[in-house]
Design a protein around this motif. Structure first.
Motif, PDB file in Angstrom:
ATOM      1  N   ASP A  22       1.773   7.139  -6.352  1.00  0.00           N
ATOM      2  CA  ASP A  22       0.719   7.971  -6.936  1.00  0.00           C
ATOM      3  C   ASP A  22       0.903   9.440  -6.558  1.00  0.00           C
ATOM      4  O   ASP A  22       0.751  10.340  -7.401  1.00  0.00           O
ATOM      5  N   LEU A  23       1.221   9.688  -5.299  1.00  0.00           N
ATOM      6  CA  LEU A  23       1.388  11.060  -4.829  1.00  0.00           C
ATOM      7  C   LEU A  23       2.645  11.697  -5.407  1.00  0.00           C
ATOM      8  O   LEU A  23       2.653  12.887  -5.746  1.00  0.00           O
ATOM      9  N   GLU A  24       3.691  10.907  -5.512  1.00  0.00           N
ATOM     10  CA  GLU A  24       4.951  11.422  -6.065  1.00  0.00           C
ATOM     11  C   GLU A  24       4.771  11.834  -7.528  1.00  0.00           C
ATOM     12  O   GLU A  24       5.391  12.798  -7.993  1.00  0.00           O
ATOM     13  N   LYS A  27       2.184  13.145  -8.720  1.00  0.00           N
ATOM     14  CA  LYS A  27       1.429  14.395  -8.737  1.00  0.00           C
ATOM     15  C   LYS A  27       2.285  15.597  -8.340  1.00  0.00           C
ATOM     16  O   LYS A  27       1.927  16.740  -8.603  1.00  0.00           O
ATOM     17  N   GLY A  28       3.397  15.312  -7.654  1.00  0.00           N
ATOM     18  CA  GLY A  28       4.277  16.398  -7.229  1.00  0.00           C
ATOM     19  C   GLY A  28       5.501  15.869  -6.531  1.00  0.00           C
ATOM     20  O   GLY A  28       5.378  15.024  -5.629  1.00  0.00           O
ATOM     21  N   LYS A  29       6.658  16.353  -6.927  1.00  0.00           N
ATOM     22  CA  LYS A  29       7.909  15.884  -6.358  1.00  0.00           C
ATOM     23  C   LYS A  29       7.927  16.083  -4.844  1.00  0.00           C
ATOM     24  O   LYS A  29       7.675  17.172  -4.338  1.00  0.00           O
ATOM     25  N   GLY A  30       8.204  14.993  -4.122  1.00  0.00           N
ATOM     26  CA  GLY A  30       8.310  15.058  -2.668  1.00  0.00           C
ATOM     27  C   GLY A  30       7.029  14.744  -1.925  1.00  0.00           C
ATOM     28  O   GLY A  30       7.051  14.466  -0.723  1.00  0.00           O
ATOM     29  N   LYS A  31       5.886  14.764  -2.629  1.00  0.00           N
ATOM     30  CA  LYS A  31       4.608  14.511  -1.958  1.00  0.00           C
ATOM     31  C   LYS A  31       4.527  13.091  -1.421  1.00  0.00           C
ATOM     32  O   LYS A  31       3.995  12.854  -0.334  1.00  0.00           O
ATOM     33  N   GLY A  32       5.038  12.143  -2.178  1.00  0.00           N
ATOM     34  CA  GLY A  32       5.004  10.751  -1.741  1.00  0.00           C
ATOM     35  C   GLY A  32       5.837  10.521  -0.499  1.00  0.00           C
ATOM     36  O   GLY A  32       5.423   9.821   0.429  1.00  0.00           O
ATOM     37  N   LYS A  33       7.023  11.124  -0.464  1.00  0.00           N
ATOM     38  CA  LYS A  33       7.907  10.966   0.692  1.00  0.00           C
ATOM     39  C   LYS A  33       7.312  11.616   1.936  1.00  0.00           C
ATOM     40  O   LYS A  33       7.399  11.077   3.039  1.00  0.00           O
ATOM     41  N   THR A  34       6.710  12.771   1.749  1.00  0.00           N
ATOM     42  CA  THR A  34       6.075  13.464   2.878  1.00  0.00           C
ATOM     43  C   THR A  34       4.916  12.647   3.435  1.00  0.00           C
ATOM     44  O   THR A  34       4.772  12.495   4.652  1.00  0.00           O
ATOM     45  N   TRP A  35       4.086  12.100   2.527  1.00  0.00           N
ATOM     46  CA  TRP A  35       2.960  11.276   2.978  1.00  0.00           C
ATOM     47  C   TRP A  35       3.443  10.035   3.706  1.00  0.00           C
ATOM     48  O   TRP A  35       2.866   9.644   4.731  1.00  0.00           O
ATOM     49  N   TYR A  86       0.828  -1.205   0.000  1.00  0.00           N
ATOM     50  CA  TYR A  86       0.000   0.000   0.000  1.00  0.00           C
ATOM     51  C   TYR A  86       0.863   1.254   0.000  1.00  0.00           C
ATOM     52  O   TYR A  86       0.593   2.205  -0.749  1.00  0.00           O
ATOM     53  N   VAL A  87       1.897   1.270   0.840  1.00  0.00           N
ATOM     54  CA  VAL A  87       2.777   2.435   0.910  1.00  0.00           C
ATOM     55  C   VAL A  87       3.452   2.682  -0.437  1.00  0.00           C
ATOM     56  O   VAL A  87       3.546   3.827  -0.892  1.00  0.00           O
ATOM     57  N   LYS A  88       3.903   1.632  -1.075  1.00  0.00           N
ATOM     58  CA  LYS A  88       4.551   1.763  -2.392  1.00  0.00           C
ATOM     59  C   LYS A  88       3.579   2.335  -3.418  1.00  0.00           C
ATOM     60  O   LYS A  88       3.929   3.244  -4.190  1.00  0.00           O
ATOM     61  N   GLU A  89       2.352   1.822  -3.431  1.00  0.00           N
ATOM     62  CA  GLU A  89       1.347   2.271  -4.394  1.00  0.00           C
ATOM     63  C   GLU A  89       0.920   3.708  -4.130  1.00  0.00           C
ATOM     64  O   GLU A  89       0.881   4.545  -5.037  1.00  0.00           O
ATOM     65  N   ARG A  90       0.607   3.998  -2.888  1.00  0.00           N
ATOM     66  CA  ARG A  90       0.106   5.318  -2.515  1.00  0.00           C
ATOM     67  C   ARG A  90       1.178   6.402  -2.671  1.00  0.00           C
ATOM     68  O   ARG A  90       0.914   7.469  -3.228  1.00  0.00           O
ATOM     69  N   SER A  91       2.384   6.127  -2.186  1.00  0.00           N
ATOM     70  CA  SER A  91       3.461   7.111  -2.283  1.00  0.00           C
ATOM     71  C   SER A  91       3.845   7.348  -3.743  1.00  0.00           C
ATOM     72  O   SER A  91       4.179   8.470  -4.138  1.00  0.00           O
TER      73      SER A  91
END
Length: 202
Positions: free
Chosen positions: A66-68, A70-78, A59-64
């Protein structure tokens, strides 16, 4: 128009009330009555997520990812907030609702790290559906847990075992945070469990 909105709201909140199922599968409440404190532990080791029953890592791999995208760094922050939410949101929400009635009315405290407490409540997360919020439409989170009371000094001695399925999680007015919605699922689980203890043990 107002009538249609009212009907929709009634249906929405009714579905939240009746979707949770809590069932005693083993043991009874006799041991709880004379206790003043119960140790609490939260376990996430084997939890699954979404209808696809993803592992936490999947889940973390998939979700992060998707967010990454959409914007650089968003996945890591989430990813950081997802891990931190266990200690910052889930556990505090659960403990707050457990203690709201039981501490005030029965003088019984549920806390983490009470190593001297005779009994421990293990809150094992089994399945999580984070829900979603698209502003005009939303779907609450769902949380399934196994609630197991064991003797602290002998974890094999299970005093009481309860399954809690599909506890709804949503904040009044809505929230765009998956973690906040899941936290409300923990709060709902604790609220239902505390009421069950009040009814069965006292």
């Amino acid at each position: 128009m107002k009538k249609h909105i009212t009907i929709i709201l009634i249906f929405f909140f009714t579905s939240l009330v009746y979707s949770q199922k809590m069932k005693v599968v083993n043991g009874d409440f006799d041991f709880i009555k004379d206790q003043k404190e119960i140790n609490v532990e939260f376990v996430y080791d084997n939890m699954k997520l979404l209808k696809k029953n993803l592992s936490n890592d999947e889940y973390v791999k998939e979700r992060s990812g998707d967010l990454e995208a959409k914007g650089k760094g968003k996945g890591k922050t989430w990813k950081k907030s997802w891990v931190a939410s266990r200690e910052l949101i889930y556990a505090p929400k659960f403990l707050e609702l457990m203690n709201r009635d039981l501490l005030d009315k029965q003088g019984m405290s549920f806390e983490e790290d009470l190593t001297e407490a005779k009994y421990t409540l293990i809150v094992e997360t089994i399945w999580v559906y984070p829900g979603w919020n698209a502003a005009v439409m939303r779907k609450p989170a769902k949380l399934t847990t196994l609630l197991k009371f064991v003797e602290t000094a002998n974890r094999d001695n299970v005093m009481l075992e309860i399954t809690s399925k599909n506890a709804p999680g949503n904040r009044f007015g809505g929230t765009f945070s998956n973690e906040d919605r899941i936290g409300e699922g923990f709060a709902k689980t604790a609220k239902t469990l505390s009421k069950l203890i009040m009814k069965k043990a006292f």
